[in-house]
Design a protein around this motif. Structure first.
Motif, PDB file in Angstrom:
ATOM      1  N   PRO A 192       0.811  -1.228   0.000  1.00 14.93           N
ATOM      2  CA  PRO A 192       0.000   0.000   0.000  1.00 14.93           C
ATOM      3  C   PRO A 192       0.846   1.281   0.000  1.00 14.93           C
ATOM      4  CG  PRO A 192      -0.983  -1.601   1.468  1.00 14.93           C
ATOM      5  CD  PRO A 192       0.353  -2.163   1.054  1.00 14.93           C
ATOM      6  N   ASN A 193       2.010   1.257   0.651  1.00  9.93           N
ATOM      7  CA  ASN A 193       2.880   2.435   0.600  1.00  9.93           C
ATOM      8  C   ASN A 193       3.413   2.658  -0.806  1.00  9.93           C
ATOM      9  OD1 ASN A 193       2.641   3.271   3.237  1.00  9.93           O
ATOM     10  ND2 ASN A 193       4.560   2.365   3.918  1.00  9.93           N
ATOM     11  N   ALA A 194       3.859   1.596  -1.447  1.00 10.63           N
ATOM     12  CA  ALA A 194       4.379   1.724  -2.813  1.00 10.63           C
ATOM     13  C   ALA A 194       3.280   2.227  -3.759  1.00 10.63           C
ATOM     14  CB  ALA A 194       4.947   0.392  -3.285  1.00 10.63           C
ATOM     15  N   ARG A 195       2.062   1.705  -3.593  1.00 11.28           N
ATOM     16  CA  ARG A 195       0.952   2.155  -4.451  1.00 11.28           C
ATOM     17  C   ARG A 195       0.623   3.624  -4.200  1.00 11.28           C
ATOM     18  NH1 ARG A 195      -1.037  -3.133  -3.387  1.00 11.28           N
ATOM     19  NH2 ARG A 195      -2.409  -2.368  -1.743  1.00 11.28           N
ATOM     20  N   ALA A 196       0.609   4.042  -2.938  1.00  5.01           N
ATOM     21  CA  ALA A 196       0.317   5.449  -2.615  1.00  5.01           C
ATOM     22  C   ALA A 196       1.382   6.368  -3.205  1.00  5.01           C
ATOM     23  CB  ALA A 196       0.228   5.637  -1.098  1.00  5.01           C
ATOM     24  N   THR A 197       2.630   5.948  -3.139  1.00  2.00           N
ATOM     25  CA  THR A 197       3.721   6.739  -3.719  1.00  2.00           C
ATOM     26  C   THR A 197       3.543   6.846  -5.231  1.00  2.00           C
ATOM     27  OG1 THR A 197       5.208   6.099  -1.932  1.00  2.00           O
ATOM     28  CG2 THR A 197       6.237   6.869  -3.968  1.00  2.00           C
ATOM     29  N   ALA A 198       3.215   5.734  -5.868  1.00  2.00           N
ATOM     30  CA  ALA A 198       3.005   5.731  -7.317  1.00  2.00           C
ATOM     31  C   ALA A 198       1.809   6.602  -7.704  1.00  2.00           C
ATOM     32  CB  ALA A 198       2.825   4.303  -7.821  1.00  2.00           C
ATOM     33  N   ARG A 199       0.735   6.544  -6.911  1.00  2.10           N
ATOM     34  CA  ARG A 199      -0.438   7.389  -7.193  1.00  2.10           C
ATOM     35  C   ARG A 199      -0.091   8.869  -7.096  1.00  2.10           C
ATOM     36  NH1 ARG A 199      -3.249   3.491  -4.281  1.00  2.10           N
ATOM     37  NH2 ARG A 199      -3.175   4.768  -2.405  1.00  2.10           N
ATOM     38  N   ALA A 200       0.878   9.199  -6.260  1.00  3.26           N
ATOM     39  CA  ALA A 200       1.301  10.592  -6.103  1.00  3.26           C
ATOM     40  C   ALA A 200       2.253  11.017  -7.225  1.00  3.26           C
ATOM     41  CB  ALA A 200       1.959  10.784  -4.738  1.00  3.26           C
ATOM     42  N   GLY A 201       2.490  10.124  -8.191  1.00  3.95           N
ATOM     43  CA  GLY A 201       3.298  10.486  -9.345  1.00  3.95           C
ATOM     44  C   GLY A 201       4.779  10.179  -9.224  1.00  3.95           C
ATOM     45  N   ARG A 202       5.147   9.387  -8.227  1.00  2.00           N
ATOM     46  CA  ARG A 202       6.549   9.012  -8.061  1.00  2.00           C
ATOM     47  C   ARG A 202       6.648   7.500  -8.223  1.00  2.00           C
ATOM     48  NH1 ARG A 202       5.278  13.143  -4.844  1.00  2.00           N
ATOM     49  NH2 ARG A 202       4.458  11.895  -3.157  1.00  2.00           N
ATOM     50  N   PRO A 203       7.525   7.019  -9.080  1.00  2.00           N
ATOM     51  CA  PRO A 203       7.612   5.575  -9.304  1.00  2.00           C
ATOM     52  C   PRO A 203       8.008   4.839  -8.035  1.00  2.00           C
ATOM     53  CG  PRO A 203       9.429   6.712 -10.388  1.00  2.00           C
ATOM     54  CD  PRO A 203       8.515   7.766  -9.840  1.00  2.00           C
ATOM     55  N   ALA A 204       7.371   3.700  -7.811  1.00  2.00           N
ATOM     56  CA  ALA A 204       7.653   2.906  -6.606  1.00  2.00           C
ATOM     57  C   ALA A 204       7.257   1.456  -6.840  1.00  2.00           C
ATOM     58  CB  ALA A 204       6.894   3.472  -5.408  1.00  2.00           C
ATOM     59  N   VAL A 205       7.894   0.589  -6.080  1.00  2.00           N
ATOM     60  CA  VAL A 205       7.617  -0.832  -6.161  1.00  2.00           C
ATOM     61  C   VAL A 205       7.683  -1.417  -4.753  1.00  2.00           C
ATOM     62  CG1 VAL A 205      10.039  -1.486  -6.543  1.00  2.00           C
ATOM     63  CG2 VAL A 205       8.213  -2.952  -7.389  1.00  2.00           C
ATOM     64  N   ALA A 206       6.942  -2.484  -4.530  1.00  2.00           N
ATOM     65  CA  ALA A 206       7.011  -3.208  -3.261  1.00  2.00           C
ATOM     66  C   ALA A 206       8.017  -4.343  -3.402  1.00  2.00           C
ATOM     67  CB  ALA A 206       5.636  -3.763  -2.883  1.00  2.00           C
ATOM     68  N   ALA A 207       8.881  -4.508  -2.410  1.00  2.00           N
ATOM     69  CA  ALA A 207       9.876  -5.586  -2.440  1.00  2.00           C
ATOM     70  C   ALA A 207      10.348  -5.856  -1.020  1.00  2.00           C
ATOM     71  CB  ALA A 207      11.059  -5.205  -3.325  1.00  2.00           C
TER      72      ALA A 207
END
Length: 188
Positions: free
Chosen positions: A25-40
């Motif tokens: 959920p943190n990675a998705r929230a970051t991506a929704r804010a326009g910053r690339p992110a992935v969960a790992a």
């Protein structure tokens, strides 16, 4: 990456970055804010090619990683030669931790923090993998002055912190804050 706060601050300074978080959920929230992110999971190989990153920020993370040495190996692998690493982590032998031990208490955050570092141990882990310490901004917190500042109207979130010079880090730094550089050839 949390919810992208660090990436947002970096972006305000004209820097770009990529977020990675254990919790999807943190990675998705970051991506929704326009910053690339992935969960790992940082206990496993990083999802990046060899020598593909200019820098890494590991802010209050390494103490949560069971296989911390493996993570440092992976950071050396994915950083380009001369790539930078900003790393922060608690100092387990700060005087307040020593006091807790002397009075029969377990380390703070035991069970939440899986690894506990001293300066010597952390320096050795990093140096063995080709990282050279370039700068320190380690700090401590002063509980009594914090309480007085809060009483004086500083608010509940107010904390009095002090910079710790390198020779006093083992005793007075509550958190190590270091900037390191990967060597030309990586680890030893």
């Amino acid at each position: 990456c949390g919810r992208g706060e660090f990436l947002e601050q970096a972006g305000a300074r004209g820097l770009t970055g990529f977020g990675l978080d254990f919790w999807a959920p943190n990675a998705r929230a970051t991506a929704r804010a326009g910053r690339p992110a992935v969960a790992a999971d940082l206990n496993h190989p990083l999802p990046f090619r060899d020598a593909s990153l200019d820098g890494l920020a590991l802010v209050e993370v390494i103490e949560h990683i069971v296989r911390a040495e493996g993570l440092v190996d992976e950071m050396a692998r994915v950083l380009r030669p001369r790539g930078w690493l900003v790393l922060t982590t608690p100092n387990v032998v700060h005087w307040t931790y020593r006091w807790r031990t002397l009075t029969g208490h377990p380390p703070k955050q035991e069970g939440y923090h899986y690894r506990f570092f001293t300066r010597a141990r952390l320096e050795r882990i990093l140096a063995e993998r080709g990282f050279r310490l370039e700068a320190r901004a380690s700090f401590g917190k002063q509980a009594l002055l914090t309480r007085l500042a809060r009483l004086a109207g500083g608010g509940r979130r107010r904390k009095v912190r002090y910079a710790v010079p390198a020779p006093l880090e083992p005793l007075l730094a509550q958190h190590f804050v270091w900037r390191l550089r990967r060597g030309e050839t990586g680890g030893s």
